[in-house]
Design a protein around this motif. Structure first.
Motif, PDB file in Angstrom:
ATOM      1  N   LEU A 145       0.839  -1.204   0.000  1.00 25.64           N
ATOM      2  CA  LEU A 145       0.000   0.000   0.000  1.00 25.64           C
ATOM      3  C   LEU A 145       0.869   1.248   0.000  1.00 25.64           C
ATOM      4  O   LEU A 145       0.608   2.204  -0.739  1.00 25.64           O
ATOM      5  CB  LEU A 145      -0.915   0.007   1.225  1.00 25.64           C
ATOM      6  CG  LEU A 145      -2.345  -0.459   1.032  1.00 25.64           C
ATOM      7  CD1 LEU A 145      -3.055  -0.614   2.364  1.00 25.64           C
ATOM      8  CD2 LEU A 145      -3.111   0.453   0.116  1.00 25.64           C
ATOM      9  N   ALA A 146       1.912   1.250   0.822  1.00 21.21           N
ATOM     10  CA  ALA A 146       2.810   2.405   0.886  1.00 21.21           C
ATOM     11  C   ALA A 146       3.457   2.657  -0.468  1.00 21.21           C
ATOM     12  O   ALA A 146       3.491   3.804  -0.951  1.00 21.21           O
ATOM     13  CB  ALA A 146       3.884   2.185   1.951  1.00 21.21           C
ATOM     14  N   GLU A 147       3.963   1.611  -1.092  1.00 18.21           N
ATOM     15  CA  GLU A 147       4.605   1.762  -2.398  1.00 18.21           C
ATOM     16  C   GLU A 147       3.598   2.262  -3.446  1.00 18.21           C
ATOM     17  O   GLU A 147       3.938   3.083  -4.294  1.00 18.21           O
ATOM     18  CB  GLU A 147       5.228   0.441  -2.851  1.00 18.21           C
ATOM     19  CG  GLU A 147       6.369  -0.049  -1.983  1.00 18.21           C
ATOM     20  CD  GLU A 147       7.616   0.815  -2.034  1.00 18.21           C
ATOM     21  OE1 GLU A 147       7.748   1.663  -2.945  1.00 18.21           O
ATOM     22  OE2 GLU A 147       8.466   0.650  -1.144  1.00 18.21           O
ATOM     23  N   THR A 148       2.373   1.784  -3.363  1.00 21.50           N
ATOM     24  CA  THR A 148       1.352   2.195  -4.326  1.00 21.50           C
ATOM     25  C   THR A 148       0.967   3.655  -4.121  1.00 21.50           C
ATOM     26  O   THR A 148       0.815   4.405  -5.095  1.00 21.50           O
ATOM     27  CB  THR A 148       0.114   1.280  -4.224  1.00 21.50           C
ATOM     28  OG1 THR A 148       0.538  -0.080  -4.388  1.00 21.50           O
ATOM     29  CG2 THR A 148      -0.906   1.621  -5.301  1.00 21.50           C
ATOM     30  N   TYR A 149       0.814   4.065  -2.863  1.00 23.49           N
ATOM     31  CA  TYR A 149       0.515   5.478  -2.608  1.00 23.49           C
ATOM     32  C   TYR A 149       1.642   6.359  -3.149  1.00 23.49           C
ATOM     33  O   TYR A 149       1.384   7.380  -3.788  1.00 23.49           O
ATOM     34  CB  TYR A 149       0.319   5.751  -1.115  1.00 23.49           C
ATOM     35  CG  TYR A 149      -1.085   5.482  -0.633  1.00 23.49           C
ATOM     36  CD1 TYR A 149      -2.163   6.212  -1.118  1.00 23.49           C
ATOM     37  CD2 TYR A 149      -1.336   4.512   0.319  1.00 23.49           C
ATOM     38  CE1 TYR A 149      -3.459   5.969  -0.679  1.00 23.49           C
ATOM     39  CE2 TYR A 149      -2.622   4.263   0.770  1.00 23.49           C
ATOM     40  CZ  TYR A 149      -3.675   5.000   0.272  1.00 23.49           C
ATOM     41  OH  TYR A 149      -4.955   4.765   0.708  1.00 23.49           O
ATOM     42  N   TYR A 150       2.891   5.960  -2.898  1.00 26.65           N
ATOM     43  CA  TYR A 150       4.011   6.763  -3.394  1.00 26.65           C
ATOM     44  C   TYR A 150       3.954   6.883  -4.922  1.00 26.65           C
ATOM     45  O   TYR A 150       4.059   7.980  -5.470  1.00 26.65           O
ATOM     46  CB  TYR A 150       5.359   6.172  -2.965  1.00 26.65           C
ATOM     47  CG  TYR A 150       6.484   6.703  -3.800  1.00 26.65           C
ATOM     48  CD1 TYR A 150       6.838   8.052  -3.721  1.00 26.65           C
ATOM     49  CD2 TYR A 150       7.145   5.907  -4.712  1.00 26.65           C
ATOM     50  CE1 TYR A 150       7.846   8.572  -4.527  1.00 26.65           C
ATOM     51  CE2 TYR A 150       8.149   6.407  -5.511  1.00 26.65           C
ATOM     52  CZ  TYR A 150       8.498   7.742  -5.414  1.00 26.65           C
ATOM     53  OH  TYR A 150       9.480   8.263  -6.219  1.00 26.65           O
ATOM     54  N   LEU A 151       3.801   5.758  -5.611  1.00 28.69           N
ATOM     55  CA  LEU A 151       3.777   5.796  -7.079  1.00 28.69           C
ATOM     56  C   LEU A 151       2.594   6.617  -7.598  1.00 28.69           C
ATOM     57  O   LEU A 151       2.721   7.330  -8.598  1.00 28.69           O
ATOM     58  CB  LEU A 151       3.747   4.378  -7.642  1.00 28.69           C
ATOM     59  CG  LEU A 151       5.047   3.592  -7.465  1.00 28.69           C
ATOM     60  CD1 LEU A 151       4.853   2.135  -7.840  1.00 28.69           C
ATOM     61  CD2 LEU A 151       6.173   4.214  -8.271  1.00 28.69           C
ATOM     62  N   SER A 152       1.466   6.539  -6.913  1.00 30.02           N
ATOM     63  CA  SER A 152       0.305   7.315  -7.351  1.00 30.02           C
ATOM     64  C   SER A 152       0.531   8.810  -7.129  1.00 30.02           C
ATOM     65  O   SER A 152      -0.008   9.638  -7.864  1.00 30.02           O
ATOM     66  CB  SER A 152      -0.961   6.861  -6.642  1.00 30.02           C
ATOM     67  OG  SER A 152      -0.981   7.258  -5.293  1.00 30.02           O
ATOM     68  N   SER A 153       1.347   9.157  -6.152  1.00 29.99           N
ATOM     69  CA  SER A 153       1.594  10.573  -5.855  1.00 29.99           C
ATOM     70  C   SER A 153       2.403  11.254  -6.957  1.00 29.99           C
ATOM     71  O   SER A 153       2.305  12.464  -7.143  1.00 29.99           O
ATOM     72  CB  SER A 153       2.330  10.724  -4.519  1.00 29.99           C
ATOM     73  OG  SER A 153       3.697  10.354  -4.646  1.00 29.99           O
ATOM     74  N   ILE A 154       3.173  10.496  -7.690  1.00 30.32           N
ATOM     75  CA  ILE A 154       4.016  11.061  -8.744  1.00 30.32           C
ATOM     76  C   ILE A 154       3.159  11.710  -9.825  1.00 30.32           C
ATOM     77  O   ILE A 154       3.522  12.745 -10.373  1.00 30.32           O
ATOM     78  CB  ILE A 154       4.943   9.978  -9.334  1.00 30.32           C
ATOM     79  CG1 ILE A 154       5.930   9.500  -8.263  1.00 30.32           C
ATOM     80  CG2 ILE A 154       5.673  10.489 -10.565  1.00 30.32           C
ATOM     81  CD1 ILE A 154       6.735   8.278  -8.655  1.00 30.32           C
TER      82      ILE A 154
END
Length: 175
Positions: A87-96
């Protein structure tokens, strides 16, 4: 070997799961997804194939769908730490790809999920702590970053970006 094992024991869901992991490691998403689907056909309660499918979807940049899927899984399995890391990795990638005014807000969700991952798994590896520091930078949480980066700077052979993070917090540190 895994294909042969699957032929010999078609009722073991861990074999197609391992096959999916192998294909995913080779970045062959279609056969990985099929292998995970096969594993879930044998045992629909397995978490690893569900997470594997979510990671494949994340590679396709279907961030909202992956966040929904992983959030549902975390609600059903609140003590399974790897879900929170993903989830953390997905949130980070979505923030880009997010609007600039939402970037830090989305990354704060990444920090919260990664913190939960660390607490549930007890992962105290240097790599996990450096990744946590990364999330703190993305979210703009410099107070906590200072503590984490100072602790990491005492570890021999730590990633050099830790010293850059210390410079973000206190430019005097670099002098």
């Amino acid at each position: 070997y895994l294909t042969r094992a699957k032929e010999m024991n078609a009722k073991d869901a861990l074999i197609p799961t391992a096959l999916g992991d192998a294909y995913a490691g080779l970045r062959e998403s279609s056969p990985a997804f099929v292998a995970y689907r096969d594993a879930l056909g044998i045992d629909p309660d397995l978490l690893a194939p569900k997470i594997g499918q979510a990671i494949i979807s994340r590679r396709a940049q279907a961030y909202d769908a992956v966040i929904d899927q992983l959030t549902t899984l975390s609600g059903e399995n609140p003590n399974y730490g790897p879900i929170y890391r993903e989830l953390a990795e997905t949130y980070y990638l979505s923030s880009i790809k997010a609007p600039e005014d939402k970037y830090r807000e989305i990354n704060q969700k990444a920090v919260e999920n990664y913190k939960k991952y660390l607490s549930l798994t007890g992962d105290a590896s240097t790599d996990a702590k450096v990744r946590y520091a990364d999330f703190l930078v993305y979210s703009g949480n410099y107070d906590e970053l200072k503590t984490v980066a100072q602790q990491l700077s005492t570890i021999e052979g730590v990633d050099a970006k830790v010293y850059r993070y210390l410079g973000y917090i206190d430019p005097e540190y670099l002098l």
